[in-house]
Design a protein around this motif. Structure first.
Motif, PDB file in Angstrom:
ATOM      1  N   ASP A  86       2.053  46.318 -39.138  1.00  0.00           N
ATOM      2  CA  ASP A  86       1.147  46.949 -40.102  1.00  0.00           C
ATOM      3  C   ASP A  86       0.501  48.211 -39.539  1.00  0.00           C
ATOM      4  O   ASP A  86      -0.289  48.853 -40.226  1.00  0.00           O
ATOM      5  CB  ASP A  86       0.048  45.968 -40.527  1.00  0.00           C
ATOM      6  CG  ASP A  86       0.601  44.794 -41.321  1.00  0.00           C
ATOM      7  OD1 ASP A  86       1.633  44.976 -41.988  1.00  0.00           O
ATOM      8  OD2 ASP A  86      -0.001  43.715 -41.268  1.00  0.00           O
ATOM      9  N   ALA A 119       0.746  52.746 -49.608  1.00  0.00           N
ATOM     10  CA  ALA A 119       0.842  52.389 -51.027  1.00  0.00           C
ATOM     11  C   ALA A 119       0.355  53.533 -51.912  1.00  0.00           C
ATOM     12  O   ALA A 119       0.974  53.856 -52.925  1.00  0.00           O
ATOM     13  CB  ALA A 119       0.042  51.119 -51.312  1.00  0.00           C
ATOM     14  N   PHE A 120      -0.753  54.181 -51.507  1.00  0.00           N
ATOM     15  CA  PHE A 120      -1.263  55.307 -52.289  1.00  0.00           C
ATOM     16  C   PHE A 120      -0.245  56.439 -52.330  1.00  0.00           C
ATOM     17  O   PHE A 120       0.076  56.969 -53.397  1.00  0.00           O
ATOM     18  CB  PHE A 120      -2.588  55.822 -51.715  1.00  0.00           C
ATOM     19  CG  PHE A 120      -3.082  57.041 -52.438  1.00  0.00           C
ATOM     20  CD1 PHE A 120      -3.787  56.921 -53.619  1.00  0.00           C
ATOM     21  CD2 PHE A 120      -2.812  58.319 -51.959  1.00  0.00           C
ATOM     22  CE1 PHE A 120      -4.219  58.031 -54.313  1.00  0.00           C
ATOM     23  CE2 PHE A 120      -3.239  59.446 -52.645  1.00  0.00           C
ATOM     24  CZ  PHE A 120      -3.945  59.294 -53.826  1.00  0.00           C
ATOM     25  N   ASP A 167      -7.417  61.094 -50.676  1.00  0.00           N
ATOM     26  CA  ASP A 167      -6.743  59.797 -50.748  1.00  0.00           C
ATOM     27  C   ASP A 167      -7.753  58.717 -50.338  1.00  0.00           C
ATOM     28  O   ASP A 167      -8.922  59.023 -50.076  1.00  0.00           O
ATOM     29  CB  ASP A 167      -5.466  59.805 -49.906  1.00  0.00           C
ATOM     30  CG  ASP A 167      -5.674  59.859 -48.398  1.00  0.00           C
ATOM     31  OD1 ASP A 167      -6.801  59.607 -47.911  1.00  0.00           O
ATOM     32  OD2 ASP A 167      -4.696  60.149 -47.689  1.00  0.00           O
ATOM     33  N   PRO A 168      -7.360  57.441 -50.302  1.00  0.00           N
ATOM     34  CA  PRO A 168      -8.325  56.376 -49.994  1.00  0.00           C
ATOM     35  C   PRO A 168      -9.001  56.482 -48.620  1.00  0.00           C
ATOM     36  O   PRO A 168     -10.013  55.830 -48.388  1.00  0.00           O
ATOM     37  CB  PRO A 168      -7.485  55.096 -50.095  1.00  0.00           C
ATOM     38  CG  PRO A 168      -6.419  55.430 -51.077  1.00  0.00           C
ATOM     39  CD  PRO A 168      -6.083  56.876 -50.778  1.00  0.00           C
ATOM     40  N   GLU A 169      -8.462  57.309 -47.705  1.00  0.00           N
ATOM     41  CA  GLU A 169      -9.104  57.499 -46.401  1.00  0.00           C
ATOM     42  C   GLU A 169      -9.654  58.915 -46.243  1.00  0.00           C
ATOM     43  O   GLU A 169      -9.842  59.408 -45.138  1.00  0.00           O
ATOM     44  CB  GLU A 169      -8.143  57.139 -45.280  1.00  0.00           C
ATOM     45  CG  GLU A 169      -7.879  55.649 -45.238  1.00  0.00           C
ATOM     46  CD  GLU A 169      -7.325  55.175 -43.916  1.00  0.00           C
ATOM     47  OE1 GLU A 169      -7.264  55.952 -42.939  1.00  0.00           O
ATOM     48  OE2 GLU A 169      -6.948  53.994 -43.850  1.00  0.00           O
ATOM     49  N   CYS A 215      -4.415  57.193 -39.745  1.00  0.00           N
ATOM     50  CA  CYS A 215      -5.242  56.430 -40.680  1.00  0.00           C
ATOM     51  C   CYS A 215      -5.824  55.198 -40.008  1.00  0.00           C
ATOM     52  O   CYS A 215      -5.483  54.868 -38.882  1.00  0.00           O
ATOM     53  CB  CYS A 215      -4.410  56.023 -41.892  1.00  0.00           C
ATOM     54  SG  CYS A 215      -3.092  54.861 -41.493  1.00  0.00           S
ATOM     55  N   SER A 239      -1.089  50.251 -44.480  1.00  0.00           N
ATOM     56  CA  SER A 239      -0.565  49.654 -45.718  1.00  0.00           C
ATOM     57  C   SER A 239      -1.239  50.258 -46.946  1.00  0.00           C
ATOM     58  O   SER A 239      -0.576  50.598 -47.925  1.00  0.00           O
ATOM     59  CB  SER A 239      -0.762  48.140 -45.712  1.00  0.00           C
ATOM     60  OG  SER A 239      -0.037  47.559 -44.664  1.00  0.00           O
ATOM     61  N   LEU A 240      -2.556  50.395 -46.891  1.00  0.00           N
ATOM     62  CA  LEU A 240      -3.311  50.969 -48.008  1.00  0.00           C
ATOM     63  C   LEU A 240      -2.889  52.410 -48.267  1.00  0.00           C
ATOM     64  O   LEU A 240      -2.598  52.795 -49.402  1.00  0.00           O
ATOM     65  CB  LEU A 240      -4.813  50.926 -47.706  1.00  0.00           C
ATOM     66  CG  LEU A 240      -5.722  51.643 -48.708  1.00  0.00           C
ATOM     67  CD1 LEU A 240      -5.786  50.877 -50.008  1.00  0.00           C
ATOM     68  CD2 LEU A 240      -7.112  51.826 -48.116  1.00  0.00           C
ATOM     69  N   GLY A 263      -6.504  54.972 -56.394  1.00  0.00           N
ATOM     70  CA  GLY A 263      -7.424  54.918 -55.260  1.00  0.00           C
ATOM     71  C   GLY A 263      -7.907  56.269 -54.768  1.00  0.00           C
ATOM     72  O   GLY A 263      -8.672  56.338 -53.812  1.00  0.00           O
ATOM     73  N   ASN A 321      -5.845  52.257 -42.098  1.00  0.00           N
ATOM     74  CA  ASN A 321      -5.139  51.184 -42.792  1.00  0.00           C
ATOM     75  C   ASN A 321      -3.822  51.728 -43.330  1.00  0.00           C
ATOM     76  O   ASN A 321      -3.772  52.327 -44.404  1.00  0.00           O
ATOM     77  CB  ASN A 321      -6.011  50.640 -43.924  1.00  0.00           C
ATOM     78  CG  ASN A 321      -5.393  49.453 -44.627  1.00  0.00           C
ATOM     79  OD1 ASN A 321      -4.176  49.348 -44.772  1.00  0.00           O
ATOM     80  ND2 ASN A 321      -6.237  48.558 -45.099  1.00  0.00           N
TER      81      ASN A 321
END
Length: 145
Positions: A55, A19-20, A131-133, A11, A15-16, A115, A13
């Motif tokens: 991170d 969390a998802f 997912d967010p990515e 990925c 952390s993002l 997200g 990010n």
């Protein structure tokens, strides 16, 4: 002896994405391996590069110990193609096809709030999401529950 698997998501990010996936799967942060007291102490034992950061990764686990562990690791290159492997999230419960579809849609709505993005629906069977990515996954009914 049966082999166990871990899954790793590359990925931008960590952390993002962590969390998802904690929200999506009900996972928790995995404790560091013994004898380390913290994840930072464990990472330091590898002598990470000075430009690295805690991170850069996240390590998740199923609190019940049933599902595979999930590592989320930051990489410099972007995602460029469709996943060759994807996660299927199976919603539990028996019932009519309409009741199962209602649970699948409710889970998709919950993950949109977290997200995720709906990419396609196979009416009555499964929903393809990202997912967010933009890592693809599916939500479907659990055939055994």
């Amino acid at each position: 002896m049966t082999a166990r698997i871990d899954l790793t998501l590359d990925c931008a990010n960590a952390s993002l994405l962590a969390a998802f996936w904690k929200t999506a799967l009900g996972y928790a942060d995995e404790p560091p391996p013994p004898p380390f007291a913290t994840r930072e102490e464990w990472l330091a034992s590898f002598g990470p590069p000075e430009d690295g950061s805690e991170d850069d990764g996240a390590w998740l686990c199923d609190p019940d110990g049933a599902g595979p562990r999930l590592s989320v690791l930051r990489v410099p290159e972007p995602k460029t193609a469709k996943n060759r492997l994807h996660i299927d999230i199976r919603v539990p419960g028996h019932g009519t096809p309409a009741e199962r579809w209602h649970r699948i849609r409710a889970e998709a709505e919950r993950l949109v709030v977290a997200g995720g993005t709906v990419l396609a629906e196979s009416d009555g069977h499964h929903i393809v999401m990202a997912d967010p990515e933009d890592n693809e996954f599916r939500i479907a009914a659990n055939p055994a529950a």
